[in-house]
Design a protein around this motif. Structure first.
Motif, PDB file in Angstrom:
ATOM      1  N   ASN A 181      53.927 -11.336  23.001  1.00  0.00           N
ATOM      2  CA  ASN A 181      53.317 -10.747  21.799  1.00  0.00           C
ATOM      3  C   ASN A 181      52.160  -9.807  22.096  1.00  0.00           C
ATOM      4  N   LEU A 182      52.386  -8.867  23.005  1.00  0.00           N
ATOM      5  CA  LEU A 182      51.380  -7.818  23.215  1.00  0.00           C
ATOM      6  C   LEU A 182      51.677  -6.668  22.264  1.00  0.00           C
ATOM      7  N   LEU A 183      50.644  -5.894  21.909  1.00  0.00           N
ATOM      8  CA  LEU A 183      50.884  -4.703  21.095  1.00  0.00           C
ATOM      9  C   LEU A 183      51.620  -3.674  21.952  1.00  0.00           C
ATOM     10  N   PRO A 184      52.721  -3.139  21.451  1.00  0.00           N
ATOM     11  CA  PRO A 184      53.488  -2.187  22.248  1.00  0.00           C
ATOM     12  C   PRO A 184      52.722  -0.869  22.416  1.00  0.00           C
ATOM     13  N   ARG A 185      53.020  -0.139  23.475  1.00  0.00           N
ATOM     14  CA  ARG A 185      52.430   1.176  23.736  1.00  0.00           C
ATOM     15  C   ARG A 185      50.897   1.167  23.650  1.00  0.00           C
ATOM     16  N   THR A 186      50.312   0.009  23.981  1.00  0.00           N
ATOM     17  CA  THR A 186      48.865  -0.133  23.941  1.00  0.00           C
ATOM     18  C   THR A 186      48.437  -0.673  25.304  1.00  0.00           C
TER      19      THR A 186
END
Ligand SMILES: Nc1ncnc2c1ncn2[C@@H]1O[C@H](COP(=O)(O)OP(=O)(O)O)[C@@H](O)[C@H]1O
Ligand SMILES: [Mg+2]
Lengths: 393, 224
Positions: B96-101
């Motif tokens: 659950n990491l923020l994508p493209r971040t």
């Protein structure tokens, strides 16, 4: 989380999804662009009409046959045309205190022929006063005289377009051209005034009456001494005409009146066109809503995660709302920029200009679009339970 | 010393219209400060449900959740969010990491919802990433990282707000066994440094790294 942080989060998330952000913006860009470019184009037309009118000259008063109004058939007015040259004489006599002069006005679309060259010109019949009444000027040669008017002399003054078309660079003075079946002599050429004024050919009205066998004139053109005399002149003209005509057999109009009624029609048109284009803004707004709703579903895990990390429903809602508002503000600004660019590009055809009200209105509208169509997805996003959101696959 | 976190007779029911599913049927657990506890059980036994309730992500149908001797069962959404932010760190199976971040921005995320001053965020996040050996990957986007690296970013994120308790739900479930071992070693190390850790897993071998195991079966505790 303070507002500034939410704002930063919104920007970060818009930047992390550039393509989606741009596609969402596109609806607003097109909407604002459509409103501005259409409104500025109508503005251009409006300017064109004004320019046309001022090319005719200033302080003009026109007498038209019949009663002119929106409920009248103009064809009928001309069919029952009672205006004659005697009316012009009476105006010249009775209203002389306020006017520079009056001339009968005849207008006929006629083909002018010189050797093998032909030109469909607007053949205008006036009296020998026409130079002082209209803003027309002689470039070279001369205008016709009172003498020639009385004797129905077969002489013509050509507009520059007509001269160029028929004679090219050659000197037309003294040449004979054929109008209908009659040969007439060219005695002068008009200075270019632009627009359709240059397509005219001027002849004594008496000559046209004789050649084309008609007694009536199509109208009377009068020039007032100055703009303050216009109203008094109109009253005097009315009184003069009532001596010979019934009051529904003529209408006295000032150039200003005509112009302002055309302008008001165009203004209504511009608002109308603007509103139609505004519909595309609404469509753009619905586009924002669509993508934001899809985005809520697509980012449901992100919403769950943010809540797990300590975001409240409020911060989530505000973040999504800010994203929509920013999309619409940036989209609106790009649309305004493109609208100005289009107006600038159109400048070579018409004097298009972007009115300030249209800029402000379409900007306001695009921001409103963001708020209105961003609210529902934002509420949807904020309502997600963290667990429901994290479980979502 | 009173327990850091405890549940009393927690029941969780899911109402699916025609049927009711009892995911938890009265579970009482106590977790002490500094403990490394594993919740073990077969898939569908109710482990995650229990963890979500203990982690204040979900509310029980009945029963109570006591944190630091305070009954937080009926706390409002806003207060629960604040406790989750300050006292609890989560590590999930699917990262659950923020994508493209960037890794750094992902670790900073919990700080944004806290009242920690902004000018300390970067330093804190960098320290955490260094601690999980990702000092050289800070500016990589999350999608440019391997599974093990992603999970270490997630652990750094769970730690950055210095929570009193860390929950990890099948943290090695998406990793190969070698990488999984690295992650569980990391949890052991954190526990040695004094962190309270609750590991949720269906893998009994994996659970052995925890100092204490509780077994859950069909929504009930089934021994330690
Ligand atoms: N939102 C839900 N709606 C309905 N049933 C659910 C929901 N969440 C979990 N359950 C059910 O509750 C039980 C326990 O689930 P869970 O706690 O996820 O198990 P575990 O993590 O041990 O695999 C399962 O039978 C599952 O199907
Ligand atoms: Mg589970």
């Amino acid at each position: 989380m303070n507002f500034l942080e939410i704002f930063r989060s919104s920007i970060l998330s818009l930047r992390a999804n550039k393509v989606r952000t741009f596609l969402t913006m596109l609806g607003v860009i097109i909407g604002v662009f459509a409103v501005l470019s259409l409104v500025s184009l109508v503005r251009g037309v409006q300017n064109f009409v004004t320019d046309q009118f001022s090319a005719l000259g200033s302080n003009l008063i026109l007498v038209a046959p019949g009663r002119v109004g929106f409920d009248q058939d103009p064809g009928l007015a001309f069919a029952n045309n009672k205006l004659t040259a005697e009316n012009v004489d009476r105006i010249n006599r009775d209203a002389s205190q306020y006017i520079i002069g009056a001339t009968p006005n005849m207008r006929l679309g006629k083909t002018i022929q010189y050797k093998t060259k032909r030109y469909l010109a607007s053949l205008v019949g006036t009296n020998s006063n026409f130079l002082s009444i209209t803003d027309l000027e002689i470039d070279y040669g001369r205008a016709f005289t009172k003498e020639e008017e009385i004797t129905d002399a077969k002489v013509l003054v050509l507009g520059p377009d007509v001269k160029n078309e028929l004679f090219g660079n050659r000197n037309p003075i003294g040449e004979k051209v054929k109008v209908g079946d009659t040969y007439m002599e060219v005695i002068g050429v008009l200075t270019s005034k632009g627009f359709n004024a240059d397509e005219r050919v001027i002849a004594p009205y008496t000559t046209l009456q004789k050649v084309f066998n008609t007694k009536n004139i199509s109208g009377i053109t009068i020039k007032a001494k100055d703009s303050d005399s216009i109203d008094k002149a109109m009253t005097e003209i009315e009184i003069a005409l009532l001596q010979d005509l019934k009051d529904d057999e003529f209408t006295v109009l000032s150039q200003k009146d005509i112009l302002s009624s055309i302008q008001s029609i165009l203004s209504i048109l511009s608002v109308g066109i603007g509103s139609v284009a505004a519909i595309s803004l609404i469509v753009g707004g619905i586009g924002i809503m669509n993508i934001m709703l899809v985005s809520v579903t697509e980012r449901i895990r992100e919403i769950g995660l943010r809540k797990a990390l300590g975001a409240t429903s409020m911060t989530i809602g505000i973040q999504f709302l800010l994203e929509s508002i920013m999309i619409s503000i940036v989209g609106g600004s790009i649309g305004i920029f493109l609208g100005f660019a289009a107006a600038f590009a159109a400048q070579s055809f018409v004097r298009a200009e972007v009115p300030l009200w249209a800029v402000l209105l379409s900007f306001l509208f695009s921001v409103l679009t963001g708020v209105i169509f961003g609210t529902y997805p934002a509420i949807q996003a904020s309502k997600k339970e963290p667990i429901e959101a994290l479980r979502y696959e | 010393m009173p327990p850091l976190l405890k549940t009393i007779n927690v029941v969780k029911e899911y109402d699916l219209g025609d049927v009711k599913i009892q995911a938890l049927r009265g579970v009482s657990v106590e977790v002490n400060k500094g403990e490394f506890l594993a919740i073990v059980g077969k898939s569908g036994s109710g482990k995650s449900t229990l963890m979500h309730i203990m982690g204040l992500l979900d509310t029980p149908t009945s029963g109570e959740v006591i944190m630091n001797e305070i009954n937080v069962t009926n706390y409002k959404e806003k207060d629960l969010a604040r406790i989750r932010n300050k006292e609890i760190g989560f590590v999930f199976q699917s990262f659950n990491l923020l994508p493209r971040t960037s890794a750094l921005d992902n670790v900073i995320l919990p700080l944004k919802y806290s009242d920690v001053p902004r000018n300390t965020w970067r330093k804190k996040a960098e320290d955490m990433l260094n601690m999980v050996d990702l000092g050289n990957r800070m500016n990589n986007k999350s999608n440019e990282l391997s599974g093990g690296q992603k999970q270490r970013v997630a652990i750094a994120r769970a730690l950055v707000n210095e929570p009193s308790i860390i929950f990890a739900d099948e943290p090695t479930g998406n990793l190969d066994s070698k990488t999984g071992r690295e992650i569980t070693d990391l949890f052991s190390r954190l526990n040695e440094q004094g962190k309270t850790i609750i590991l949720v897993t269906h893998d009994e071998d994996l659970a052995k790294i925890a100092k204490r195991q509780i077994i859950i079966k069909d929504g009930l505790l089934n021994g330690e």
